[in-house]
Design a protein around this motif. Structure first.
Motif, PDB file in Angstrom:
ATOM      1  N   LEU A  95       0.817  -1.216   0.000  1.00 24.16           N
ATOM      2  CA  LEU A  95       0.000   0.000   0.000  1.00 24.16           C
ATOM      3  C   LEU A  95       0.846   1.259   0.000  1.00 24.16           C
ATOM      4  CD1 LEU A  95      -2.755  -1.045   2.583  1.00 24.16           C
ATOM      5  CD2 LEU A  95      -2.981  -0.923   0.088  1.00 24.16           C
ATOM      6  N   LEU A  96       1.993   1.204   0.689  1.00 25.02           N
ATOM      7  CA  LEU A  96       2.879   2.370   0.812  1.00 25.02           C
ATOM      8  C   LEU A  96       4.282   1.964   0.403  1.00 25.02           C
ATOM      9  CD1 LEU A  96       1.650   3.617   4.318  1.00 25.02           C
ATOM     10  CD2 LEU A  96       0.905   4.438   2.075  1.00 25.02           C
ATOM     11  N   PRO A  97       4.578   1.952  -0.876  1.00 25.57           N
ATOM     12  CA  PRO A  97       5.873   1.457  -1.345  1.00 25.57           C
ATOM     13  C   PRO A  97       7.058   2.309  -0.908  1.00 25.57           C
ATOM     14  CG  PRO A  97       4.630   2.439  -3.150  1.00 25.57           C
ATOM     15  CD  PRO A  97       3.690   2.366  -1.992  1.00 25.57           C
ATOM     16  N   GLY A  98       6.854   3.517  -0.405  1.00 28.01           N
ATOM     17  CA  GLY A  98       7.963   4.361   0.036  1.00 28.01           C
ATOM     18  C   GLY A  98       8.254   5.482  -0.931  1.00 28.01           C
ATOM     19  N   ALA A  99       8.335   6.702  -0.384  1.00 24.92           N
ATOM     20  CA  ALA A  99       8.501   7.885  -1.228  1.00 24.92           C
ATOM     21  C   ALA A  99       9.944   8.354  -1.313  1.00 24.92           C
ATOM     22  CB  ALA A  99       7.619   9.017  -0.694  1.00 24.92           C
ATOM     23  N   GLY A 100      10.852   7.675  -0.674  1.00 21.86           N
ATOM     24  CA  GLY A 100      12.251   8.080  -0.693  1.00 21.86           C
ATOM     25  C   GLY A 100      13.163   6.883  -0.725  1.00 21.86           C
ATOM     26  N   GLU A 101      14.402   7.105  -1.145  1.00 18.83           N
ATOM     27  CA  GLU A 101      15.332   5.985  -1.292  1.00 18.83           C
ATOM     28  C   GLU A 101      15.618   5.331   0.046  1.00 18.83           C
ATOM     29  OE1 GLU A 101      19.863   5.095  -2.934  1.00 18.83           O
ATOM     30  OE2 GLU A 101      18.837   6.978  -3.429  1.00 18.83           O
ATOM     31  N   LEU A 102      15.907   6.128   1.087  1.00 19.15           N
ATOM     32  CA  LEU A 102      16.217   5.558   2.398  1.00 19.15           C
ATOM     33  C   LEU A 102      14.984   4.924   3.031  1.00 19.15           C
ATOM     34  CD1 LEU A 102      18.345   5.098   4.536  1.00 19.15           C
ATOM     35  CD2 LEU A 102      17.814   7.362   5.506  1.00 19.15           C
ATOM     36  N   ILE A 103      13.834   5.548   2.827  1.00 20.34           N
ATOM     37  CA  ILE A 103      12.591   4.981   3.362  1.00 20.34           C
ATOM     38  C   ILE A 103      12.351   3.594   2.770  1.00 20.34           C
ATOM     39  CG2 ILE A 103      10.082   5.230   3.443  1.00 20.34           C
ATOM     40  CD1 ILE A 103      10.464   8.247   3.431  1.00 20.34           C
ATOM     41  N   GLY A 104      12.444   3.500   1.455  1.00 20.21           N
ATOM     42  CA  GLY A 104      12.214   2.216   0.797  1.00 20.21           C
ATOM     43  C   GLY A 104      13.268   1.185   1.155  1.00 20.21           C
ATOM     44  N   LEU A 105      14.548   1.619   1.227  1.00 18.97           N
ATOM     45  CA  LEU A 105      15.640   0.692   1.509  1.00 18.97           C
ATOM     46  C   LEU A 105      15.493   0.068   2.886  1.00 18.97           C
ATOM     47  CD1 LEU A 105      18.371  -0.557   0.719  1.00 18.97           C
ATOM     48  CD2 LEU A 105      19.477   1.460   1.732  1.00 18.97           C
ATOM     49  N   THR A 106      15.291   0.895   3.909  1.00 19.49           N
ATOM     50  CA  THR A 106      15.182   0.370   5.271  1.00 19.49           C
ATOM     51  C   THR A 106      13.938  -0.499   5.443  1.00 19.49           C
ATOM     52  OG1 THR A 106      14.132   2.466   5.917  1.00 19.49           O
ATOM     53  CG2 THR A 106      16.505   2.218   6.337  1.00 19.49           C
ATOM     54  N   GLY A 107      12.833  -0.075   4.837  1.00 20.75           N
ATOM     55  CA  GLY A 107      11.610  -0.859   4.942  1.00 20.75           C
ATOM     56  C   GLY A 107      11.733  -2.213   4.267  1.00 20.75           C
ATOM     57  N   HIS A 108      12.286  -2.209   3.054  1.00 25.44           N
ATOM     58  CA  HIS A 108      12.440  -3.461   2.317  1.00 25.44           C
ATOM     59  C   HIS A 108      13.429  -4.403   3.014  1.00 25.44           C
ATOM     60  CE1 HIS A 108      10.396  -1.256  -0.864  1.00 25.44           C
ATOM     61  NE2 HIS A 108      10.268  -2.384  -1.542  1.00 25.44           N
ATOM     62  N   LEU A 109      14.569  -3.869   3.445  1.00 29.72           N
ATOM     63  CA  LEU A 109      15.564  -4.712   4.103  1.00 29.72           C
ATOM     64  C   LEU A 109      15.015  -5.316   5.394  1.00 29.72           C
ATOM     65  CD1 LEU A 109      18.944  -2.777   3.659  1.00 29.72           C
ATOM     66  CD2 LEU A 109      18.246  -4.927   2.589  1.00 29.72           C
ATOM     67  N   GLY A 110      14.338  -4.482   6.186  1.00 30.71           N
ATOM     68  CA  GLY A 110      13.774  -4.973   7.440  1.00 30.71           C
ATOM     69  C   GLY A 110      12.771  -6.090   7.201  1.00 30.71           C
ATOM     70  N   LEU A 111      11.876  -5.903   6.224  1.00 27.46           N
ATOM     71  CA  LEU A 111      10.863  -6.908   5.940  1.00 27.46           C
ATOM     72  C   LEU A 111      11.477  -8.196   5.415  1.00 27.46           C
ATOM     73  CD1 LEU A 111       7.971  -7.902   5.576  1.00 27.46           C
ATOM     74  CD2 LEU A 111       7.905  -6.698   3.374  1.00 27.46           C
ATOM     75  N   TYR A 112      12.393  -8.083   4.440  1.00 29.97           N
ATOM     76  CA  TYR A 112      12.967  -9.282   3.840  1.00 29.97           C
ATOM     77  C   TYR A 112      13.828 -10.061   4.835  1.00 29.97           C
ATOM     78  CZ  TYR A 112      11.370  -7.238  -0.554  1.00 29.97           C
ATOM     79  OH  TYR A 112      10.593  -6.710  -1.542  1.00 29.97           O
ATOM     80  N   LEU A 113      14.552  -9.350   5.687  1.00 26.17           N
ATOM     81  CA  LEU A 113      15.354 -10.027   6.703  1.00 26.17           C
ATOM     82  C   LEU A 113      14.452 -10.749   7.695  1.00 26.17           C
ATOM     83  CD1 LEU A 113      18.107 -10.624   7.932  1.00 26.17           C
ATOM     84  CD2 LEU A 113      17.992  -8.436   9.140  1.00 26.17           C
ATOM     85  N   PHE A 114      13.393 -10.077   8.100  1.00 23.61           N
ATOM     86  CA  PHE A 114      12.461 -10.688   9.037  1.00 23.61           C
ATOM     87  C   PHE A 114      11.793 -11.918   8.415  1.00 23.61           C
ATOM     88  CE2 PHE A 114       8.579 -10.768  11.732  1.00 23.61           C
ATOM     89  CZ  PHE A 114       9.200 -10.791  12.965  1.00 23.61           C
ATOM     90  N   MET A 115      11.460 -11.813   7.127  1.00 25.06           N
ATOM     91  CA  MET A 115      10.842 -12.949   6.435  1.00 25.06           C
ATOM     92  C   MET A 115      11.811 -14.127   6.344  1.00 25.06           C
ATOM     93  SD  MET A 115       8.775 -11.073   3.314  1.00 25.06           S
ATOM     94  CE  MET A 115       8.400 -12.641   2.525  1.00 25.06           C
ATOM     95  N   ALA A 116      13.069 -13.847   6.008  1.00 26.54           N
ATOM     96  CA  ALA A 116      14.059 -14.923   5.875  1.00 26.54           C
ATOM     97  C   ALA A 116      14.267 -15.652   7.203  1.00 26.54           C
ATOM     98  CB  ALA A 116      15.379 -14.346   5.366  1.00 26.54           C
ATOM     99  N   VAL A 117      14.403 -14.873   8.291  1.00 27.04           N
ATOM    100  CA  VAL A 117      14.594 -15.493   9.609  1.00 27.04           C
ATOM    101  C   VAL A 117      13.359 -16.280  10.011  1.00 27.04           C
ATOM    102  CG1 VAL A 117      14.984 -15.029  12.051  1.00 27.04           C
ATOM    103  CG2 VAL A 117      16.251 -13.741  10.326  1.00 27.04           C
ATOM    104  N   ALA A 118      12.176 -15.742   9.689  1.00 28.36           N
ATOM    105  CA  ALA A 118      10.932 -16.425  10.052  1.00 28.36           C
ATOM    106  C   ALA A 118      10.800 -17.760   9.338  1.00 28.36           C
ATOM    107  CB  ALA A 118       9.737 -15.530   9.739  1.00 28.36           C
TER     108      ALA A 118
END
Length: 517
Positions: A95-118
């Motif tokens: 719904l909110l893909p991120g309006a800035g490079e750092l916003i998108g980078l931190t959000g994507h990395l956090g989610l993908y890392l959490f998914m991988a560990v899960a």
């Protein structure tokens, strides 16, 4: 009829709905009208993050949660919360893909890392899931030949990195960062959870009990009896023993050690049906703590135990040689823990190779079987007192401690926690019905001792059966006012619960610990 107990239903309601409310309230109150179209996506992200924090907190194994719902049930809540958090985070990102490079980078990395560990954790560490999904169980057994449990533990800690990335993600969204009450609440909660995680990890390592292996002997095919004497418990000498099972329950109602913390001092104690996390420093692949049910309790009436090493513990201070090194064994009065462990993985396979004198580290025990019985005893006593007052028999109630009838149903190696419950609570006055089922005759442990116990203990029936327990076997165990304790493989426990529910037993009168954690 409900099929979930009140304690567990309340726990789910709190973690799913109550805990996220303050975060949502502060977010909505300060959300800029200009970005109102983004509010729903932001709310989903906040709920996902709060559930992540809750999962991290539960991973610390807080003892008050163990006393309330039981640690194995808590692990299930922990795992399901992590899955739900990933789902909401993924929807939030869509719904909110991120309006800035750092916003998108931190959000994507956090989610993908959490998914991988899960995903990794669901295969290697979520026994409650692999017990229900045979395909995952087969994948787990195959991968365990390559990856050891210690690696899974360390990878699981990458969740902290994912949370840190998400905190940065929130702070770089200017219109969210401008909502000061929300940011304060978010940051304060994150710091508290991180601090508690670090404290619990350090505390667990620093104050774990130290002990020595007393004896190791085979009990059945792939099942080993392990007895461990604790060598550094304060007050372990001259501990007064309770006179009956009711006193054993109240005296041992700690969480491992006196003072309520279970660590760092006080008198060692554990309840019937408890389990402890143990590790063997210096043994390859056995350095991380693993949970195993205890077959005895301490203190206990007459030190009742079926285990040879616990019943006839060190009768003198002695030394033994292990790998050429002379080791002084614990004092004769040292509390002795008894386990019956089946070889199912790399850690458990190594149990049979241990030798007397080997060092052991122990996280003081957890468990709720005894607490569950004591709760029902207190409830029954209160009802009896109220009835006595109403009938005018006495102004102060009956003055008699009521003993709730017990039905103990165990299958396979899952019988281990119920052995301690049986020896502690079958006092000749309480009605106890004990059923122990295995796949084949060779799988029984302590068969002779159990049969002897059943013959010599009044008001106690002990039945041993090769083959599954069906409705015809379980239905006669149902009686008014009884409580039902179940232990064994997940399919067996679910089948037994279904039979009990069919015959009108309330969920609040049934307790089981899904020990595949």
């Amino acid at each position: 009829m409900k099929h979930i107990s009140s304690h567990i239903a309340l726990a789910w309601a709190v973690v799913l709905f109550i805990i996220p409310l303050p975060f949502l309230a502060t977010l909505v109150a300060g959300f800029p009208a200009l970005y109102s179209s983004s509010m729903f996506g932001a709310e989903l992200g906040v709920i996902a993050y709060v559930w992540m924090l809750a999962a991290v907190y539960l991973a610390c194994r807080p003892r008050w949660v163990d006393r309330t719902v039981g640690l194995p049930h808590m692990y299930m809540i922990h795992g399901v919360l992590a899955i739900l958090a990933i789902v909401l985070a993924f929807v939030h990102q869509s719904l909110l893909p991120g309006a800035g490079e750092l916003i998108g980078l931190t959000g994507h990395l956090g989610l993908y890392l959490f998914m991988a560990v899960a995903v990794w954790s669901l295969v290697f560490m979520a026994g409650w899931l692999t017990a229900r999904v045979p395909v995952l169980a087969r994948i787990k057994r195959a991968l365990e030949r390559i990856f050891r449990h210690e690696m899974s533990v360390w990878l699981h800690r990458l969740n902290l990195v994912a949370i840190a990335l998400i905190v940065i993600h929130v702070h770089v969204i200017d219109y969210i960062a401008s909502i000061k009450p929300f940011i304060f609440l978010l940051d304060a909660t994150t710091i508290i959870v991180f601090a508690y995680y670090i404290w619990s990890s350090v505390n667990r390592e620093a104050f774990a009990l130290r002990g020595r292996v007393v004896s190791v002997r085979p009990l059945a095919d792939r099942v080993t009896e392990l007895t461990v004497a604790i060598e550094d418990a304060n007050g372990s000498r001259g501990v007064s023993r309770p006179r009956n099972a009711a006193d054993a329950g109240s005296n041992a109602r700690g969480t491992g050690l006196g003072g309520g913390t279970g660590l760092g001092g006080g008198t060692i104690r554990w309840n019937p049906g408890d389990f402890a996390f143990i590790a063997f420093p210096g043994k390859r692949g056995m350095g991380e703590f693993h949970p195993f049910s205890l077959t005895n309790s301490y203190p206990a009436p007459g030190a009742a135990s079926f285990a040879v090493g616990a019943a006839a513990s060190n009768t003198e201070v002695r030394t033994t040689s292990a790998d050429g090194t002379t080791i002084t064994m614990p004092h004769p009065d040292a509390p002795t823990m008894a386990f019956a462990i089946r070889a199912d993985g790399d850690f458990t396979t190594g149990i049979a190779a241990l030798r007397p004198g080997d060092a052991v580290r122990i996280v003081p025990p957890y468990g709720r079987y005894a607490e569950f019985i004591d709760e029902h005893d207190r409830r029954a006593t209160t009802k009896a007192d109220q009835a006595a007052v109403q009938q005018g028999r006495t102004a102060g109630g009956t003055g008699t401690h009521q003993r709730t009838p017990l039905a103990l149903i165990g299958g396979g190696i899952g019988i281990t926690p119920l052995l301690g419950v049986l020896t502690a609570y079958a006092d000749g006055e309480r009605q106890v019905d004990f059923l122990y089922t295995v796949r084949s005759e060779r799988d029984f442990i302590y068969r002779d001792q159990l049969e002897q116990f059943g013959r010599t203990t009044p008001a106690t029936r002990v039945r041993l059966q090769a083959g599954r327990a069906d409705e015809a076997t379980i239905a006669p165990m149902i009686r008014p006012g009884a409580v039902y304790l179940i232990a064994g493989p997940q399919p067996m426990m679910e089948a037994v619960r279904a039979i009990l529910f069919k015959h009108g037993v309330a969920a609040d009168d049934i307790y089981y610990e899904p020990f595949a954690m």
